[in-house]
Design an enzyme around this catalytic site. Structure first.
Site, short mmCIF file in Angstrom:
data_model
loop_
_atom_site.label_atom_id
_atom_site.label_comp_id
_atom_site.label_asym_id
_atom_site.label_seq_id
_atom_site.Cartn_x
_atom_site.Cartn_y
_atom_site.Cartn_z
N TRP A 36 0.82 -1.22 0.00
CA TRP A 36 0.00 0.00 0.00
C TRP A 36 0.84 1.26 0.00
O TRP A 36 1.88 1.34 0.65
CB TRP A 36 -0.89 0.01 1.24
N ASN A 38 0.02 5.74 0.16
CA ASN A 38 -0.83 6.91 0.01
C ASN A 38 0.02 8.17 0.01
O ASN A 38 0.90 8.28 -0.84
CB ASN A 38 -2.01 6.94 1.01
N ASP A 39 -0.17 9.11 0.92
CA ASP A 39 0.38 10.46 0.79
C ASP A 39 1.85 10.52 0.36
O ASP A 39 2.73 9.98 1.04
CB ASP A 39 0.28 11.20 2.12
N TRP A 97 2.93 9.25 10.21
CA TRP A 97 2.00 9.86 9.27
C TRP A 97 2.75 10.89 8.41
O TRP A 97 3.97 10.90 8.36
CB TRP A 97 0.84 10.51 10.02
N ARG A 162 -2.20 18.04 12.31
CA ARG A 162 -1.33 17.10 11.60
C ARG A 162 -0.72 17.70 10.31
O ARG A 162 -1.01 18.80 9.92
CB ARG A 162 -2.10 15.83 11.24
N ASP A 163 0.11 16.87 9.68
CA ASP A 163 0.71 17.13 8.37
C ASP A 163 1.61 18.36 8.36
O ASP A 163 1.42 19.29 7.56
CB ASP A 163 -0.38 17.28 7.29
N GLU A 211 -5.94 19.15 4.67
CA GLU A 211 -4.81 18.27 4.96
C GLU A 211 -3.62 18.71 4.11
O GLU A 211 -3.76 19.42 3.12
CB GLU A 211 -5.16 16.81 4.67
N TRP A 299 -10.28 8.92 -1.09
CA TRP A 299 -10.69 8.21 0.12
C TRP A 299 -12.13 7.71 0.06
O TRP A 299 -12.56 6.98 0.95
CB TRP A 299 -10.48 9.09 1.35
#
Length: 498
Positions: A36, A38-39, A97, A162-163, A211, A299
């Site tokens: 997997w 993602n970002d 993350w 976050r981020d 985000e 998502w």
């Protein structure tokens, strides 16, 4: 986005399918080697290479938790897997993350000159709060060590925190951090990357939880310098994209002031999320152009992909070159084009100087991995464009073009395999000035994606698609009148997986 389904009942000639390698792994897009992804995390340039990290889950689809896996590239097309750089579950806090990395050229953090410092979000051991932790590398980003089990920026008591995106502010000689805090983007400052102070916030409206914030400065084509604040956002409830929103404006060292409250969007498709922008590492001019890439998924349907049969789920968009352009109404807009180095993948080129179309015309050329350019002119047509990844019986295809009657450009995936089982997200569209009676389309087609750049790239659509592997046809169409297609050029690309 508003749904509009085009219904073409046109007679077309059948064509023979071609044999294909039986895999849905993209031919020239970056894909995760296994499991997997993602970002993406903002790449940086060091020692002649771009260093790129992304969220990776080695336990997918049976287990959770992301970590940072690395790839490197010299040309933003060919990528070398470098393995996991920040492993998950190696401290008392949770998994790794999104965040960002910087090269600490001044040794401000004390880990050594040119140490690579990453600040990332982790759910804390104390209740799973979203907090910011520092990791550092003294081997040029290959591996990272945890600085402390304690956050360098603790959660102030909010749900979304976050981020972190870190930049160096040359004017104030300090580090600046942006954080996604619900519908707000927070601004913080530091001299050493370890101690942070809040300076201000930017409040968004009607685009959901933000985000992966972004902040950079660019010089427009008229010489004006503008700060750009970006963020992944969700405008679906008001008919806007779920991609990368941005504002032009000024940054005063404390907070960002937008020129206009409403954002613009770097992509109007369904699958360009968690986008990052980064500098051209080989240029001395840091302001005239920049690069961008994003995760090609959504998502709303993250696991709806046939690539699972091939043992992976995760693909990024191609890298784009972005520039800032002054518009006729004195506003400034980012424009995008595919990175020039993609052209080195060309193995053959098909060309058609000019062809008039009334109804539909299937070309003799086929393919599932190419860049197609075409100029289109019309006078009385109602709908004009191209059908890509067309089946031999012409029943399956992806459509893109200009719906003159409705005064918009569009990308429609309703008539082919696509990931949205709800069938709510089938067509993307944006207003188009049809009085020009012409358009240029640059289209990037791969096994599981399509990216369409309209005219100068002010409008771009990026979508996941899952056609049958044998669907390789290309057709031109013009409804309600005759249109002229000219300067058609198809650059067929070789595979990166060889």
């Amino acid at each position: 986005m508003t749904l509009w389904i085009m219904n073409l009942n046109l007679n077309k000639k059948a064509t023979k399918p071609v044999e294909l390698e039986k895999t849905y792994r993209a031919t020239y897009h970056f894909t995760v080697p296994d499991h997997w992804m993602n970002d993406p995390q903002r790449p940086f340039y060091l020692d002649g290479k771009y260093h790129f990290y992304y969220l990776y889950n080695r336990d997918y689809p049976k287990g959770n938790g992301t970590e940072w896996r690395q790839a490197t590239s010299r040309d933003l097309v060919h990528w070398k897997d470098e393995g996991v750089a920040i492993p998950k579950y190696t401290t008392k806090n949770g998994d790794i993350w999104s965040g960002s990395t910087v090269v600490d050229t001044k040794n401000s953090a004390g880990f050594g000159k040119n140490a690579v410092v990453a600040i990332v979000t982790q759910p804390s051991a104390d209740g799973g709060k979203q907090e910011q932790y520092l990791w550092y590398s003294t081997d040029k980003g290959k591996t990272f060590k945890s600085y402390s089990d304690q956050p360098v920026l603790a959660n102030p008591g909010v749900k979304d925190f976050r981020d972190p995106k870190i930049i160096w502010d040359d004017h104030a000689d300090k580090w600046v951090m942006l954080l996604a805090e619900g519908t707000k983007i927070g601004f913080y400052e530091s001299g050493d990357l370890k101690h942070w102070r809040y300076t201000g916030g930017f409040f968004t409206m009607n685009i959901g939880i933000v985000e992966c914030p972004d902040l950079f400065i660019m010089r427009a084509d008229d010489g004006t310098y503008k700060w750009i604040l970006g963020s992944s956002a969700n405008g679906k409830s008001i008919g806007l994209p779920n991609t990368y929103a941005y504002w032009t404006g000024t940054y005063n060292g404390q907070e960002f002031i937008a020129d206009h409250a409403e954002p613009e969007w770097l992509d109007y498709g369904f699958d360009w999320y968690a986008g990052v922008t980064f500098e051209n590492g080989t240029s001395t001019d840091k302001y005239s152009e920049r690069y961008a890439l994003a995760w090609m998924n959504n998502w709303d349907y993250p696991n709806s992909t046939p690539t699972l049969k091939n043992g992976f789920n995760g693909m990024d968009s191609i890298v784009r070159q972005i520039r800032l352009k002054k518009q006729d109404n004195n506003t400034y807009t980012l424009i995008s084009q595919p990175v020039n180095s993609l052209k080195q993948l060309t193995v053959s080129t098909d060309r058609l100087k000019q062809i008039k179309v009334s109804g539909s015309k299937t070309l003799d050329f086929k393919g599932d991995a190419y860049q197609l350019d075409a100029d289109i002119r019309w006078s009385d047509a109602r709908n004009v464009g191209l059908q890509l990844r067309e089946s031999s019986d012409q029943k399956r295809h992806i459509d893109t073009g200009i719906f003159v009657e409705g005064k918009y450009s569009y990308l429609n995936r309703a008539f082919s395999g696509q990931p949205d089982e709800s069938k709510r997200y089938l067509e993307s569209r944006m207003p188009f000035d049809v009085r020009k009676k012409q358009a240029h389309l640059r289209i990037l087609v791969d096994k599981t994606s399509i990216e369409v750049f309209i005219d100068d790239g002010k409008v771009v659509y990026s979508d996941e698609i899952f056609p049958k592997l044998s669907d390789q046809g290309i057709a031109l169409f013009s409804e309600g009148g005759t249109s002229v297609f000219s300067n058609i050029e198809i650059k067929h690309f070789r595979s990166l997986n060889q």
